[in-house]
Design an enzyme around this catalytic site. Structure first.
Site, PDB file in Angstrom:
ATOM      1  N   LEU A 158       0.854  -1.134   0.058  1.00  0.00           N
ATOM      2  CA  LEU A 158       0.072  -0.156   0.169  1.00  0.00           C
ATOM      3  C   LEU A 158       0.887   1.194  -0.107  1.00  0.00           C
ATOM      4  O   LEU A 158       0.711   2.065   0.681  1.00  0.00           O
ATOM      5  CB  LEU A 158      -0.956   0.107   1.143  1.00  0.00           C
ATOM      6  CG  LEU A 158      -2.335   0.984   0.943  1.00  0.00           C
ATOM      7  CD1 LEU A 158      -3.112   0.375  -0.051  1.00  0.00           C
ATOM      8  CD2 LEU A 158      -3.078   1.011   2.398  1.00  0.00           C
ATOM      9  N   GLY A 159       1.723   1.313  -1.026  1.00  0.00           N
ATOM     10  CA  GLY A 159       2.380   2.609  -1.184  1.00  0.00           C
ATOM     11  C   GLY A 159       1.699   3.305  -2.169  1.00  0.00           C
ATOM     12  O   GLY A 159       0.461   3.449  -2.201  1.00  0.00           O
ATOM     13  N   ILE A 236       0.772  -5.486 -11.470  1.00  0.00           N
ATOM     14  CA  ILE A 236       1.409  -4.241 -12.137  1.00  0.00           C
ATOM     15  C   ILE A 236       2.679  -3.809 -11.619  1.00  0.00           C
ATOM     16  O   ILE A 236       3.238  -2.670 -11.731  1.00  0.00           O
ATOM     17  CB  ILE A 236       0.273  -3.100 -12.237  1.00  0.00           C
ATOM     18  CG1 ILE A 236      -0.450  -2.700 -10.838  1.00  0.00           C
ATOM     19  CG2 ILE A 236      -0.878  -3.460 -12.965  1.00  0.00           C
ATOM     20  CD1 ILE A 236       0.816  -2.214  -9.772  1.00  0.00           C
ATOM     21  N   ARG A 238       6.114  -6.013 -10.411  1.00  0.00           N
ATOM     22  CA  ARG A 238       7.197  -6.902 -11.114  1.00  0.00           C
ATOM     23  C   ARG A 238       6.978  -8.199 -10.808  1.00  0.00           C
ATOM     24  O   ARG A 238       6.354  -8.741  -9.935  1.00  0.00           O
ATOM     25  CB  ARG A 238       8.408  -6.574 -10.265  1.00  0.00           C
ATOM     26  CG  ARG A 238       9.180  -5.203 -10.430  1.00  0.00           C
ATOM     27  CD  ARG A 238       9.676  -5.106 -11.642  1.00  0.00           C
ATOM     28  NE  ARG A 238      10.560  -3.549 -11.835  1.00  0.00           N
ATOM     29  CZ  ARG A 238       9.813  -2.716 -12.289  1.00  0.00           C
ATOM     30  NH1 ARG A 238       8.820  -2.695 -12.774  1.00  0.00           N
ATOM     31  NH2 ARG A 238      10.458  -1.478 -12.387  1.00  0.00           N
ATOM     32  N   ASP A 262       0.960  -7.359 -16.142  1.00  0.00           N
ATOM     33  CA  ASP A 262       1.519  -6.388 -16.958  1.00  0.00           C
ATOM     34  C   ASP A 262       3.032  -6.539 -16.865  1.00  0.00           C
ATOM     35  O   ASP A 262       3.604  -5.889 -17.657  1.00  0.00           O
ATOM     36  CB  ASP A 262       1.009  -4.869 -16.414  1.00  0.00           C
ATOM     37  CG  ASP A 262       1.781  -3.782 -17.471  1.00  0.00           C
ATOM     38  OD1 ASP A 262       1.681  -4.074 -18.588  1.00  0.00           O
ATOM     39  OD2 ASP A 262       2.339  -2.679 -16.828  1.00  0.00           O
ATOM     40  N   GLU A 267      11.000 -10.611 -18.673  1.00  0.00           N
ATOM     41  CA  GLU A 267      10.397 -10.097 -19.732  1.00  0.00           C
ATOM     42  C   GLU A 267      11.515  -9.764 -20.829  1.00  0.00           C
ATOM     43  O   GLU A 267      12.736  -9.698 -20.429  1.00  0.00           O
ATOM     44  CB  GLU A 267      10.121  -8.571 -19.195  1.00  0.00           C
ATOM     45  CG  GLU A 267       8.887  -8.505 -18.339  1.00  0.00           C
ATOM     46  CD  GLU A 267       8.550  -7.025 -17.800  1.00  0.00           C
ATOM     47  OE1 GLU A 267       9.145  -6.203 -18.045  1.00  0.00           O
ATOM     48  OE2 GLU A 267       7.666  -7.289 -16.826  1.00  0.00           O
ATOM     49  N   HIS A 285       4.089  -4.960 -20.625  1.00  0.00           N
ATOM     50  CA  HIS A 285       4.661  -3.887 -19.512  1.00  0.00           C
ATOM     51  C   HIS A 285       4.421  -2.270 -19.843  1.00  0.00           C
ATOM     52  O   HIS A 285       5.464  -1.535 -20.137  1.00  0.00           O
ATOM     53  CB  HIS A 285       6.172  -4.048 -19.358  1.00  0.00           C
ATOM     54  CG  HIS A 285       6.609  -3.433 -17.802  1.00  0.00           C
ATOM     55  ND1 HIS A 285       7.553  -3.846 -17.135  1.00  0.00           N
ATOM     56  CD2 HIS A 285       6.370  -2.303 -17.258  1.00  0.00           C
ATOM     57  CE1 HIS A 285       7.925  -3.082 -16.198  1.00  0.00           C
ATOM     58  NE2 HIS A 285       7.076  -2.123 -16.181  1.00  0.00           N
TER      59      HIS A 285
END
Ligand code: 8YV
Length: 326
Positions: A158-159, A236, A238, A262, A267, A285
């Site tokens: 929750l940043g 969303i 990493r 995402d 990747e 991404h």
């Protein structure tokens, strides 16, 4: 007058960057670009000691070995909020500052999370494929999907971005809970003591925690099993934060209802088994990828660079440059 690249430049580009940012670095700062081929070692032998600042992105970053090769490095200026590809602990030990681009991308990344929740639960991408394949005429109505409004959503991390996601979901009447390294004192949302506890009590688990060694596979197989066959995962943040192998296994076996992703562990490689699944939405991404947000990230990257070159400090530091070396 274009300076590219200036033999005396103290600025080094590491890895690919937004083309306009790379052009500015080369034109206005005479920046070098670190070669990726066999000439890398000879480049470092010639220029390594004169470089004072690296500009890079979360895609590439600066590891321990490169910090050692750049013996007078004072700062790593990172395009992007995530800096898990840079060894920040080692940077701090060596008195090297590190900056990122917080806040300016929170809206777009949160929009992407909400978009993925809606797409995954309502099956819009799959429904689009259904229309294009001519199935509406040949097979009739698309199957019923899952309601988004009022869903129970758990946010891991929750940043700034996690809070922006929660704020949007309030508008959907969602019941929001979260897990964070530390409980957020002023938060109106229910706190869960662990990711497993959080996952066990929600319909959708949204991953918004920073990447890096501390959060590696924080959402593990046990947590995904707790989310269960009626649960959805949205990531969303990493790919490293989730046990991707367990995620793919459970999506395949019906152990999870669906996922909106995402980001991925390796990747741009996406696990092949996911490509054929209709209950999974796959994005390359693109969370922060709008013209407006990328321009704001570019401006903040350049502000950090200018501040370091003029005063030896950083505007949005993850690790501030110690006073002794400014
Ligand atoms: C960017 C991101 O795609 O900011 C981040 O951490 O993951 C994205 O905004 C990336 O940093 C650009 O390289």
């Amino acid at each position: 007058m274009p300076l590219s690249p200036n033999a005396n430049s103290v600025v080094l580009q590491v890895g690919p960057l937004k083309p306009s940012l790379a052009d500015t670095l080369s034109r206005d700062y005479g920046a070098h670009a670190l070669p990726t081929n066999a000439t890398r070692s000879s480049f470092l032998a010639t220029h390594g000691d004169s470089i004072r600042v690296v500009v890079t992105s979360g895609r590439t970053g600066v590891d321990r070995e490169l910090m050692i090769a750049l013996s007078n490095l004072g700062a790593v200026v990172n395009f992007g909020v995530g800096y898990d590809t840079t060894d920040v602990e080692f940077a701090a030990q060596r008195g090297i500052g590190v900056s990122n681009t917080p806040d300016v991308l929170s809206d777009c990344v949160a929009d992407t999370a909400v978009g993925l929740i809606i797409d995954t639960l309502r099956g819009f991408s799959a429904a689009d494929r259904y229309v294009r394949a001519g199935n509406w005429t040949s097979q009739g109505n698309f199957p019923l999907t899952r309601k988004v409004s009022g869903a129970r959503v758990g946010i891991v991390g929750l940043g700034r971005i996690g809070r922006a996601i929660a704020q949007r979901l309030n508008g959907f009447g969602c019941e929001i809970a979260y897990h964070n390294r530390r409980r957020v004192p002023d938060s109106p949302y229910r706190y869960a003591n662990s990711v497993v506890e959080l996952a066990g009590g929600v319909d959708v688990l949204v991953v918004a925690a920073a990447g890096g060694p501390a959060s590696a596979r924080l959402v593990d197989r046990v947590a995904l099993e707790a989310l269960g066959p009626r649960g959805y995962l949205v990531n969303i943040a990493r790919g490293s934060v989730v046990d991707e192998e367990a995620l793919v296994d459970l999506l395949f076996s019906g152990g999870l209802a669906g996922a909106g992703l995402d980001v991925f562990a390796d990747e741009p490689n996406v696990p092949e088994r996911l490509l054929g699944l209709d209950n999974v939405v796959l994005l390359p991404h693109v969370g922060s990828g709008t013209v407006e947000t990328r321009a704001a990230m570019e401006a903040l990257t350049l502000s950090n660079l200018d501040e370091f070159l003029s005063s030896g400090t950083l505007v949005t530091p993850v690790v501030q440059v110690p006073e002794a070396v400014r």
